[in-house]
Design an enzyme around this catalytic site. Structure first.
Site, PDB file in Angstrom:
ATOM      1  N   LYS A   1       0.846  -1.203   0.000  1.00 45.72           N
ATOM      2  CA  LYS A   1       0.000   0.000   0.000  1.00 45.72           C
ATOM      3  C   LYS A   1       0.875   1.244   0.000  1.00 45.72           C
ATOM      4  O   LYS A   1       2.050   1.194   0.408  1.00 45.72           O
ATOM      5  CB  LYS A   1      -0.935   0.034   1.212  1.00 45.72           C
ATOM      6  CG  LYS A   1      -0.269   0.052   2.605  1.00 45.72           C
ATOM      7  CD  LYS A   1       0.106   1.408   3.146  1.00 45.72           C
ATOM      8  CE  LYS A   1       0.701   1.350   4.559  1.00 45.72           C
ATOM      9  NZ  LYS A   1       1.538   2.490   4.922  1.00 45.72           N
TER      10      LYS A   1
ATOM     11  N   ASP B   1      -2.243  -1.496  10.327  1.00 45.80           N
ATOM     12  CA  ASP B   1      -2.423  -1.448   8.865  1.00 45.80           C
ATOM     13  C   ASP B   1      -3.073  -2.709   8.312  1.00 45.80           C
ATOM     14  O   ASP B   1      -3.368  -2.770   7.114  1.00 45.80           O
ATOM     15  CB  ASP B   1      -1.059  -1.289   8.170  1.00 45.80           C
ATOM     16  CG  ASP B   1      -0.509   0.123   8.300  1.00 45.80           C
ATOM     17  OD1 ASP B   1      -1.265   1.037   8.681  1.00 45.80           O
ATOM     18  OD2 ASP B   1       0.689   0.312   8.011  1.00 45.80           O
TER      19      ASP B   1
END
Ligand code: C5P
Length: 319
Positions: free
Chosen positions: A14, A138
């Site tokens: 990401k 995350d």
């Protein structure tokens, strides 16, 4: 091993298209406003499961990661489903570590998505999200993918329309940033006034679809002070023509996004041909992966084991 079911999955990295740290919370974590985005760079994971009386988890990993989150994820998910058995995993690491690209988190989320499909268990998105948040701030994002707004610790996620598919260049300078240390350095600088300004400017940027030149990563100030090479790389990305050039997460990787393929190619040649990067600095060409592509990538990888068209992947096996 009899009754072995296996899959090969890709765990995507990401980037944070925007990242604001508002202040420290009573639980010790920091309150965030961020926009997460999955990108095409990915680790490759082979995972196999066979039902058994005892749970045993083995992991072969080409990067020698101590206390890999994948093994913890496997145990957590089996326990939550009330299933026992043998899990064999192999990780081929492609995503640079300690770079703010969420590689370790994505690998753990990949286990949460793949293992129920193989083991014939059913966990809802809410149940998986709770397990993911236990593993790391995350991790929950990788259960949904695409472009998402993250608030709170970063584990409260809301879908955003896919960001424009601007091609990107990632630079990973081989500097390992300690995330708790970066939060600790930033924390004393956070004031109530700066929170208000950040919320307003973050909102304006999200309404502007993230590419309006308002994008910002609060960690840049503290991390750039410690590593002078990083602002130089950010400048190099901007000079190579990136209208958006930012660090991701708490660093140290930086990304540049470009409106067209031609501009990205030109920037790539400028950065990688000649004296642009140092020998230990790695560069990658990436594309942004939208939510639908992220999910179809997962559906293809698990096709043999799941009922089509359901998210999160739903096993076709009965226990
Ligand atoms: O949740 P995760 O294990 O990724 O967090 C690593 C560390 O980063 C935490 O122990 C904490 O020090 C810091 N952190 C934080 N606020 C967040 C996320 C992480 O302070 N929202």
């Amino acid at each position: 091993m009899s009754g072995l079911r296996r899959a090969r999955v890709r765990a995507a990295a990401k980037i944070n298209l925007d990242l604001r740290v508002l202040g420290k919370r009573p639980d010790g974590f920091h309150e965030l406003r961020t926009v997460f985005q999955t990108v095409s760079l990915a680790d490759i994971i082979d995972i196999a499961f066979a039902a058994g009386r005892r749970t045993e988890v083995s992991l072969e990993d080409d990067a020698g990661i101590p206390d890999n989150l994948m093994a913890r994820a496997a145990r957590l998910v089996l326990e939550a489903m009330g299933v026992a058995g043998r899990v064999e995993m192999r990780l081929r690491k492609r995503i640079p570590m300690g770079a703010g690209l969420g590689g370790g988190s994505s690998d753990a989320a990949a286990v949460l998505l793949a293992l129920p499909a193989l083991a014939g268990g059913r966990l809802s998105l809410a149940e998986l999200t709770a397990l993911a948040a236990q593993l790391g701030s995350d991790v929950p994002f990788f259960l949904v993918g695409g472009t998402a707004l993250g608030i709170g610790r970063g584990t409260e996620l809301f879908p955003l329309p896919d960001a424009p598919r601007w091609p990107g260049v990632l630079v990973a300078p081989g500097i390992h940033v300690d995330t708790p240390g970066a939060y600790a350095a930033l924390s004393p600088r956070l004031t109530t006034e700066s929170q208000q300004n950040k919320i307003v400017s973050f909102q304006a940027n999200v309404w502007d679809r993230g590419f309006g030149g308002l994008a910002c990563n609060d960690f840049e100030t503290v991390v750039f002070e410690r590593h002078a090479r990083l602002p130089a790389l950010k400048k190099a990305l901007s000079r190579a023509g990136a209208p958006v050039a930012l660090m991701t997460g708490s660093g140290s990787a930086l990304f540049g996004l470009f409106p067209t393929r031609e501009e990205a190619s030109r920037a790539w040649r400028r950065l990688t041909g000649g004296p642009g990067l140092l020998t230990e600095e790695k560069a990658y060409r990436v594309s942004l992966v939208g939510r639908a592509s992220y999910r179809s990538m997962w559906r293809r990888a698990l096709a043999e084991h799941v009922i089509p068209g359901i998210w999160p992947p739903r096993s076709r096996y009965k226990r």
